[in-house]
Design an enzyme around this catalytic site. Sequence first.
Site, PDB file in Angstrom:
ATOM      1  N   CYS A 132      -6.825  -1.332  -1.750  1.00  0.00           N
ATOM      2  CA  CYS A 132      -7.941  -0.367  -1.854  1.00  0.00           C
ATOM      3  C   CYS A 132      -9.204  -0.974  -2.478  1.00  0.00           C
ATOM      4  O   CYS A 132     -10.323  -0.736  -2.006  1.00  0.00           O
ATOM      5  CB  CYS A 132      -7.499   0.862  -2.650  1.00  0.00           C
ATOM      6  SG  CYS A 132      -6.358   0.516  -3.990  1.00  0.00           S
ATOM      7  N   HIS A 252     -12.084   4.672  -7.027  1.00  0.00           N
ATOM      8  CA  HIS A 252     -12.248   3.400  -7.733  1.00  0.00           C
ATOM      9  C   HIS A 252     -13.747   3.083  -7.802  1.00  0.00           C
ATOM     10  O   HIS A 252     -14.480   3.263  -6.827  1.00  0.00           O
ATOM     11  CB  HIS A 252     -11.591   2.240  -6.968  1.00  0.00           C
ATOM     12  CG  HIS A 252     -10.090   2.242  -6.978  1.00  0.00           C
ATOM     13  ND1 HIS A 252      -9.311   3.133  -7.673  1.00  0.00           N
ATOM     14  CD2 HIS A 252      -9.210   1.394  -6.360  1.00  0.00           C
ATOM     15  CE1 HIS A 252      -8.031   2.851  -7.482  1.00  0.00           C
ATOM     16  NE2 HIS A 252      -7.939   1.801  -6.683  1.00  0.00           N
TER      17      HIS A 252
HETATM   18  O1  L14 Z   1      -1.711  -3.348  -3.018  1.00  0.00           O
HETATM   19  O2  L14 Z   1      -2.042   0.376  -8.689  1.00  0.00           O
HETATM   20  O3  L14 Z   1      -2.433  -1.641  -1.916  1.00  0.00           O
HETATM   21  O4  L14 Z   1      -4.100   0.877  -8.167  1.00  0.00           O
HETATM   22  C1  L14 Z   1      -3.047  -0.438  -4.237  1.00  0.00           C
HETATM   23  C2  L14 Z   1      -3.132   0.346  -5.505  1.00  0.00           C
HETATM   24  C3  L14 Z   1      -1.394  -1.961  -5.333  1.00  0.00           C
HETATM   25  C4  L14 Z   1      -1.514  -1.126  -6.582  1.00  0.00           C
HETATM   26  C5  L14 Z   1      -1.979  -2.141  -2.938  1.00  0.00           C
HETATM   27  C6  L14 Z   1      -3.013   0.321  -7.938  1.00  0.00           C
HETATM   28  C7  L14 Z   1      -1.761  -1.191  -4.098  1.00  0.00           C
HETATM   29  C8  L14 Z   1      -2.881  -0.520  -6.701  1.00  0.00           C
END
Ligand code: L14
Length: 345
Positions: A132, A252
């Site tokens: 993300c 985010h």
């Molecule tokens: O790799 O904890 O797509 O915010 C995305 C969210 C890994 C953890 C990924 C988090 C996830 C991340």
Amino acid sequence: MEKKSSYNVAVVGATGAVGQKIIQTLESRQFPVHELRPLASHRSVGQLVTFNGKQIPIQEAAPEAFSGIDFALFSAGGSVSEQLAPAAVEQGAVVIDNTNAFRMLPDVPLVVPEVNPHKISTHRGIIANPNCSTIQMVVALKPLHDVFGIERLIVSTYQAASGAGQSAIDELLTQTRQMLGGEQPDTNILPVKSLPKHYPLAFNVIPQIDVFEENGFTKEEVKMVNETRKILEDESIQVNATCVRVPVVYGHSESVYVEFNRPFDLQEVRQLLEQAPGIVVVDDPQQQLYPLAQDAAGRNEVFVGRIRRDLFNPNALNLWVVSDNVLKGAAWNAVQIAEYMVKTR
Ligand code: L14
Ligand code: 25A
């Protein structure tokens, strides 16, 4: 995949933070779904999912569950994808995978439709959805990279709890209530459930997302390095990331410092961003306007503001980049890839 008027779609991790948004996005975009098949672990079997006014029971995610499926959208964690994606592909499905499981494999396209849609057609059964934090950053950087060439990036993230799943959202909300009531907060999930130490996120900021690697960076930070280079198809870009969890539920935020190969005109930067697909520029300091996580939540676009030159380096720029991590960062990006495949056939 042959051209059809509608498609059978499986969602693996249908009860999760991302899975639920995938189902809502398929509905709101009116994706041509013939059958929706929500899959999750045995814990959720029999729970009902509402889709286009119909109640559909959740089935257990197992190799047999993919027969007749055209698109399988996975977001139940890397180990579930490793276990089940090959079975889905064998049975003729195109897998769009939200986990880290296949992203860096050379023959798996890592796709953000605004950035590298030409990679979609190279798939051999699996298409990976990037992390993300990477997705929203590359959407903002692609139009600038094409014109000025990025040499180096320094990014600090301010990541929402929802990135760590529904259980992390629940924990943040519970902790907030507990602390306002003068109780000790329960801490079982963040920063990483499987590690021995847990810290409260409520009224706190945690500089760890995912596990640490030998080099002192976390896996989330390393993902931003590797995935950015793969998506922008430029292994020379130097990326330095610090990923931080903040007590926000959705959205985010990122502070991005970019060094280009050449000097640039700030007005041109702004124009390039305004004209780029999937970006909304929100940048009017006089009016105190800049992107906010609360405004980005529930939206599919990437919001860019605080656009300003570095005070010392004529080739360097600062940006503030905000997007809904479960929508553009996961569910919408995945459905957008499926839409591309359906439209360009
Ligand atoms: O790799 O904890 O797509 O915010 C995305 C969210 C890994 C953890 C990924 C988090 C996830 C991340
Ligand atoms: O670190 P990983 O392994 O890579 O995992 C990453 C996690 O991050 C989330 C998502 O969590 C994912 O699991 N995530 C956020 N953004 C993401 C992104 N961009 C992302 N993942 C990928 N890309 P989540 O909690 O939101 O969703 C998890 C979903 O996965 C289903 N699932 C889990 N294990 C499974 C499985 N499905 C199939 N087979 C498996 N082995 C999960 O379904 C959910 O849909 P579920 O059945 O576990 O339902 C959650 C319900 O079950 C309760 N519960 C959870 N854990 C337990 C439990 N009950 C008893 N014991 C438990 N240990 C919860 O209360 C919930 O109601």
